[in-house]
Design an enzyme around this catalytic site. Structure first.
Site, PDB file in Angstrom:
ATOM      1  CB  SER A 192      -2.640   3.392   0.125  1.00  0.00           C
ATOM      2  OG  SER A 192      -2.099   2.555  -0.970  1.00  0.00           O
TER       3      SER A 192
ATOM      4  CG  ASN B  40      -2.190  -1.403   1.271  1.00  0.00           C
ATOM      5  OD1 ASN B  40      -3.414  -1.072   0.325  1.00  0.00           O
ATOM      6  ND2 ASN B  40      -1.484  -2.136   2.021  1.00  0.00           N
ATOM      7  CD  GLU B  41       4.589   1.814  -3.054  1.00  0.00           C
ATOM      8  OE1 GLU B  41       4.481   1.520  -1.466  1.00  0.00           O
ATOM      9  OE2 GLU B  41       5.206   0.383  -3.921  1.00  0.00           O
ATOM     10  CB  SER B  42       2.570   7.488  -0.917  1.00  0.00           C
ATOM     11  OG  SER B  42       3.528   7.595  -0.684  1.00  0.00           O
TER      12      SER B  42
END
Ligand code: F6R
Length: 243
Positions: free
Chosen positions: A147, A143-145
């Site tokens: 998300s 869950n990247e920046s």
């Protein structure tokens, strides 16, 4: 903790106690597991506890956070292989109880597969204990920046910074996958207990941002400030920027 070795042993003790208390009550123990360098010492200690102290994983049902997509399960860089080599092949977990997202799906299959992965977790009553690492950009799972806190299990595009970190394993950025399947933030936040592990100076800035700065989807690990039972287990260096 003074160092990652001591910290990993303490986390292993906590997991062992949980597995055993569930065993006593004839209940399954639902673990959420991570890959990467951070949990390696933890898995080594769990294997030791199995081999030397008789810790059984027969009642454990595990769900890994993520897998690169596309990815052959036997490939040297697959998370299936990582988990087998570091944990599953050395303990008595039943193979059908060890879940890692499938990197071989067709694009059309992914949405249903991800919904099923979550439904399986829900049917078991949710994750009892979720183990996490943290990316330099604050990602948990993949869950990247950006998300969302209620994001579901899904196919994601990996950030450049995540791909650069992975590129050493893939012998270069051009061979590094661009996408992955990840458990969404929502299921992570629904876990009854969360333990995030981070080691080394390189993680100290993102640890400070996650723990002491505002909750923001730019740093998904900061969502854990709103979890009732989330603990960051750190070595001296990773905690060095905390006030
Ligand atoms: C791995 C995962 C990632 C890693 C993170 C830290 O399953 O979900 O979020 O935990 O990228 O990786 P390491 O531990 O290699 O620094």
């Amino acid at each position: 903790f003074e160092n990652s070795g001591e910290a990993s042993k303490a986390v292993a003790q906590e997991i062992a106690a949980l597995i055993q208390s569930k065993q006593k009550n004839n209940q399954p123990c639902i673990l959420g597991l991570a890959t990467g360098s951070s949990p390696k010492g933890l898995y080594a200690e769990l294997v030791r506890l199995h081999k030397e102290e008789g810790l059984s994983f027969k009642n454990v049902i595990s769900f890994n956070l993520d897998e690169y997509y596309p990815m052959e399960p036997n490939s040297i860089n697959s998370y299936v292989r990582f988990m087998k080599e570091l944990l599953f092949d050395h303990v008595d977990i039943l193979p059908e109880n060890a879940h890692v997202p499938d990197g071989l799906l067709t694009k059309e299959q992914i949405a249903d597969y991800c919904a099923d992965y979550e439904a399986k977790i829900e049917s078991l009553g949710g994750i009892d204990l979720q183990i996490l690492g943290i990316g330099g950009n604050g990602h948990i799972g993949f869950n990247e920046s950006g998300s969302l806190q209620n994001s579901k299990t899904r196919l994601v595009a990996l950030d450049h910074i995540t791909r650069v970190a992975a590129s050493k394993d893939f012998s270069g950025l051009s061979n590094t996958p661009r996408t992955a399947i990840t458990l969404g933030v929502k299921k992570i936040m629904e876990a009854k207990q969360v333990i995030l592990m981070a080691w080394g100076e390189g993680k100290s800035n993102v640890i400070k941002k996650s723990v002491e700065d505002e909750v923001t989807n730019q740093i998904p690990a900061s969502f854990l400030q709103e979890h009732d039972n989330a603990v960051f287990v750190l070595d001296k260096e990773a905690s060095s920027k905390l006030t």
